[in-house]
Design an enzyme around this catalytic site. Sequence first.
Site, PDB file in Angstrom:
ATOM      1  N   CYS A 126      66.517  31.699  15.767  1.00 57.47           N
ATOM      2  CA  CYS A 126      65.830  32.694  14.993  1.00 57.47           C
ATOM      3  C   CYS A 126      67.002  33.085  13.766  1.00 57.47           C
ATOM      4  CB  CYS A 126      65.094  33.835  15.434  1.00 57.47           C
ATOM      5  SG  CYS A 126      64.501  35.045  14.386  1.00 57.47           S
TER       6      CYS A 126
ATOM      7  N   CYS B  68      59.892  39.307  20.574  1.00 58.77           N
ATOM      8  CA  CYS B  68      58.676  40.146  19.991  1.00 58.77           C
ATOM      9  C   CYS B  68      57.456  39.242  20.652  1.00 58.77           C
ATOM     10  CB  CYS B  68      58.519  40.243  18.608  1.00 58.77           C
ATOM     11  SG  CYS B  68      57.009  41.529  18.226  1.00 58.77           S
TER      12      CYS B  68
END
Length: 366
Positions: free
Chosen positions: A100, A196
């Site tokens: 990420c 998340c």
Amino acid sequence: MSKTRVVVGLSGGVDSSVAALLLKQQGYDVVGLFMKNWEDDDTDQYCSSRQDLIDAASVADIIGIPLEAVNFSVEYKERVFSHFLAEYQAGRTPNPDVLCNAEIKFKAFLEHAAGLGASFIATGHYAQVQKKNGMFQLLKGEDGTKDQSYFLYRLNQAQLSRTLFPIGHLYKRDVRRIARDYKLPNFSKKDSTGICFIGERPFREFLHRYLPHEPGEIKTPAGNVVGEHTGLMYYTIGQRQGLGIGGTREGGGEPWFVSNKDKARNVLVVVQGHDHPDLFKSSLTAAELTWISGRAPHCNWVYAAKTRYRQADAPCAIAYVDHSKCEIEFAQPQWAVTPGQSVVVYESKVCLGGGVITDEQARECE
């Protein structure tokens, strides 16, 4: 004379908030950017993105900077989540935070910030950048308990040259104190953990929605069947909880730990005792190499490495390096070295880079 523009990744947490505040105080033209990276099943029950955006907007208002919300969920799914699933399906345990950072926070975000006229981007990571002999170096954060350079080892010279880490020289307690002194509403907000898109939902339930699972036997290295697993992808090397098997008389009643995953036979291999020899490795092979300087380190024993984030630096040697793989030998055997995780190499406080741990056996130094 116009001010230098910096776009700050404002997550709603205290670290990025103080990063934005400090940049504003230093005279930069600061713009906050809230990144939404996940949409599937994004509910308050499992993912806090809605509240995070509210917190980010409150902070931006207090600091006096504009805030833009950008949706990178398509890029995230293509560049990060697809890789995450492929690795689990292959029986490995990936670290999506590393990917990420490389693909979203310091690539898609950096490109978007450039479109806003920014000279730099900034985040609330506990890490530091310095320029030495014309090269940019990634340094550990001053707060050793919060250092996040492990997750940033895939950054390159172009990315580091345009990145600021405003809180990298601070300790967490000082960051919270600054936030409290300036009455930022999130000064005591709990640090976010995990990913998340998984959040607090049961991990097995989440993976089962995307990948087929195949139950199989749990065996000892001697081949004795001691239980049944629900699918190899749900387990990782060194795992103790959730195995569903008790101690045996032969093992002195000690807890079981996952020591290997035999994908060919769909067998989960377990051993008893935290210090069982099968849980330790003296060397490993790493692929998908990224060296921050653009050059591979020399072969010697001046390095240290981590094979997981919450781990002390372990003295090591780069035992073999080519363009695609390297062999790393440790001075002392390392516990639960896990294929799919990253091994990150350091020279003192400087993060040199690293790679992804493979299933291969390491070769001797050439």
